[in-house]
Design a protein around this motif. Structure first.
Motif, PDB file in Angstrom:
ATOM      1  N   GLY A   1       0.803  -1.200   0.000  1.00  0.00           N
ATOM      2  CA  GLY A   1       0.000   0.000   0.000  1.00  0.00           C
ATOM      3  C   GLY A   1       0.841   1.255   0.000  1.00  0.00           C
ATOM      4  N   ASP A   2       2.040   1.170   0.535  1.00  0.00           N
ATOM      5  CA  ASP A   2       2.933   2.321   0.526  1.00  0.00           C
ATOM      6  C   ASP A   2       3.223   2.749  -0.910  1.00  0.00           C
ATOM      7  N   ILE A   3       3.436   4.039  -1.067  1.00  0.00           N
ATOM      8  CA  ILE A   3       3.766   4.555  -2.383  1.00  0.00           C
ATOM      9  C   ILE A   3       5.208   5.035  -2.386  1.00  0.00           C
TER      10      ILE A   3
ATOM     11  N   GLU B   1       3.391  -2.095  -8.320  1.00  0.00           N
ATOM     12  CA  GLU B   1       2.511  -1.799  -9.441  1.00  0.00           C
ATOM     13  C   GLU B   1       2.509  -0.289  -9.597  1.00  0.00           C
ATOM     14  N   SER B   2       2.728   0.178 -10.783  1.00  0.00           N
ATOM     15  CA  SER B   2       2.832   1.636 -10.947  1.00  0.00           C
ATOM     16  C   SER B   2       1.859   2.139 -12.002  1.00  0.00           C
ATOM     17  N   ARG B   3       1.261   3.271 -11.697  1.00  0.00           N
ATOM     18  CA  ARG B   3       0.302   3.888 -12.609  1.00  0.00           C
ATOM     19  C   ARG B   3       0.549   5.382 -12.630  1.00  0.00           C
ATOM     20  N   PRO B   4       0.266   5.987 -13.762  1.00  0.00           N
ATOM     21  CA  PRO B   4       0.433   7.444 -13.849  1.00  0.00           C
ATOM     22  C   PRO B   4      -0.456   8.152 -12.824  1.00  0.00           C
ATOM     23  N   LYS B   5       0.033   9.237 -12.375  1.00  0.00           N
ATOM     24  CA  LYS B   5      -0.689  10.143 -11.472  1.00  0.00           C
ATOM     25  C   LYS B   5      -0.806   9.618 -10.051  1.00  0.00           C
TER      26      LYS B   5
ATOM     27  N   THR C   1       4.103   4.585  -7.815  1.00  0.00           N
ATOM     28  CA  THR C   1       4.437   3.162  -7.743  1.00  0.00           C
ATOM     29  C   THR C   1       4.134   2.672  -6.345  1.00  0.00           C
ATOM     30  N   ARG C   2       3.219   1.751  -6.274  1.00  0.00           N
ATOM     31  CA  ARG C   2       2.692   1.305  -4.990  1.00  0.00           C
ATOM     32  C   ARG C   2       3.119  -0.124  -4.713  1.00  0.00           C
TER      33      ARG C   2
END
Lengths: 258, 258
Positions: free
Chosen positions: B42-44, B76-80, B83-84
């Motif tokens: 859950g950490d980013i 897992e990484s997503r724009p905006k 990376t979590r």
DNA sequence: GAGCAATATAACTCAGACAATTCATGGTAA
DNA sequence: TTACCATGAATTGTCTGAGTTATATTGCTC
């Protein structure tokens, strides 16, 4: 000169994938080429500049794709020699992506048998462990999933989700993180890649009773019964899968020599 | 102004690793931080520019490291959003690298027990399959490896290689690519990470007889005997490992509260 | 023929810019 | 008030081009 065309081609290529990024689609494409045997172990892929040129992508994207493949044991790259396809023994065959790539193209019969062989070894034991260690919370999750399977049929998306949740809860109950990782990855990959194959085969037995047996054995803390029920479940899954794969060659005995 | 210093630091950082590239060392470091719990699910993670700044590396290298971790299910990484760290259930626990990262830092007792639990399920079955399917060629390889183990002791590099080769040949004989991938990866990662721990524990039983039993059962095509012999072998390995881990805290009961 | 140095080739790393994606915000209409 | 939709902002994603480093090969020396 062909900037417009290539741009459209790239957009198209990305559109047909789910939500993978560019490097993800490249990794998937190369991965399928490797596991399907189009690139053989020992083969050396084209250089970065060459390959990225052909694919009409930047070297960055191509390199990130290669990193993904290397992380899954499919390739190994070294300066001066290039990126070489690793021997199959080094492949991470149980990586969910590798698994899905394997069964996406031509689910080799022998490999399919091997996979079910492993499942028949591990999953019944996992069920037995679950019978010994399950908590009430996990039991409730299994029961709720069972109800979900009964409410929606397995032909619907919700029904399949409930099925996944049933197995997921059962695995959680086994209390073994490695077994969870192994089995959930395998199960997800197999079900994902076999859904569309079974669309044409609407003849399906009612899965509820078999699942119910597993649930009851786990609830009763009876590891032997859970083992037997789970083994039965996996064997039925194997039957369904192989039947859907070769519906009519069953009689031609000569084709089964190998 | 600190270009010379940072350059030296980078060279130093790379030197202490084996032969990993820069992105490999970053992936390894981040991976260890994740599996050891320093970064929780859950950490980013910090943004790419921020993180690559702190590590004194380019964004390219950092991104390739993240791709590796994503390929192993750790992030897992997503724009905006960024990376979590993924929930542990998504981690590829049986990936050889993940496994080695787990057991590099603090081989959690519970996890270690879970791993041996899985090995005790799979490896005996693999030996049984090997007894049924082994070819003469694989049999010879096992015998030669056995001789190698006898010639050099297990304390030497050659001896350990022979041990690895013995198990590798046995697995090949099982004829199941998935079992090979699973077990060889697990065995390699565990033995690699436990070697140095057992250096201080020179008290080791002679491993030859136990291996001999497995070999003879496989040679005799006796699956039940192979199963039993292999189970015994894994149990001995577990004993050795746990003994070497806590050689003297056994009596101090107060230290085992946790 | 064996060992060692120069070389060429590939991956590796860097820097900076621009594009694409998606969450959040606020505004508008029902 | 609520639902929906445009707008903006933050972050990853992609591209380009350059320089660096590791390593297999070649050729030289002994």
């Amino acid at each position: 000169m062909s900037s417009k065309k290539s741009s459209a081609a790239r957009a198209n290529a990305r559109a047909r994938r789910k939500s993978l990024r560019l490097h993800g689609t490249i990794a998937r494409d190369l991965g399928v080429l490797i596991v399907s045997g189009r690139y053989k172990p020992g083969d050396i892929l084209n250089g970065e500049i060459d390959a990225s040129d052909r694919l009409q992508v930047s070297r960055t994207a191509y390199r990130e794709a290669v990193r993904i493949l290397a992380a899954k044991g499919l390739v190994e790259s070294r300066p001066k020699v290039g990126t070489r396809v690793s021997p199959q023994a080094r492949w991470h065959m149980l990586d969910p992506d590798v698994l899905s790539w394997i069964f996406e193209f031509e689910p080799d019969d022998n490999l399919l048998a091997n996979l079910f062989e492993l499942r028949k070894i591990v999953e019944p034991e996992a069920a037995a462990l679950a019978a010994l260690r399950r908590t009430n919370e996990e039991l409730e999750a299994m029961e709720k999933a069972l109800q979900g399977m009964a409410a929606h049929t397995l032909a619907s998306e919700a029904g399949r989700l409930a099925d996944q949740e049933f197995h997921s809860a059962m695995l959680r109950a086994s209390g073994n993180a490695f077994i969870v990782s192994l089995t959930s990855g395998v199960g997800a990959a197999v079900s994902w890649t076999t859904i569309f194959k079974q669309r044409h085969n609407p003849l399906r037995r009612d899965p509820i009773p078999d699942h119910q047996k597993v649930y009851e054995a786990v609830k009763a803390s009876d590891p032997k019964a859970a083992h037997a029920a789970m083994l039965n479940l996996v064997e039925l899954a194997q039957l369904d899968t192989t039947n859907s794969r070769k519906p009519k060659v069953a009689k031609t005995a000569t084709s089964a020599r190998s």
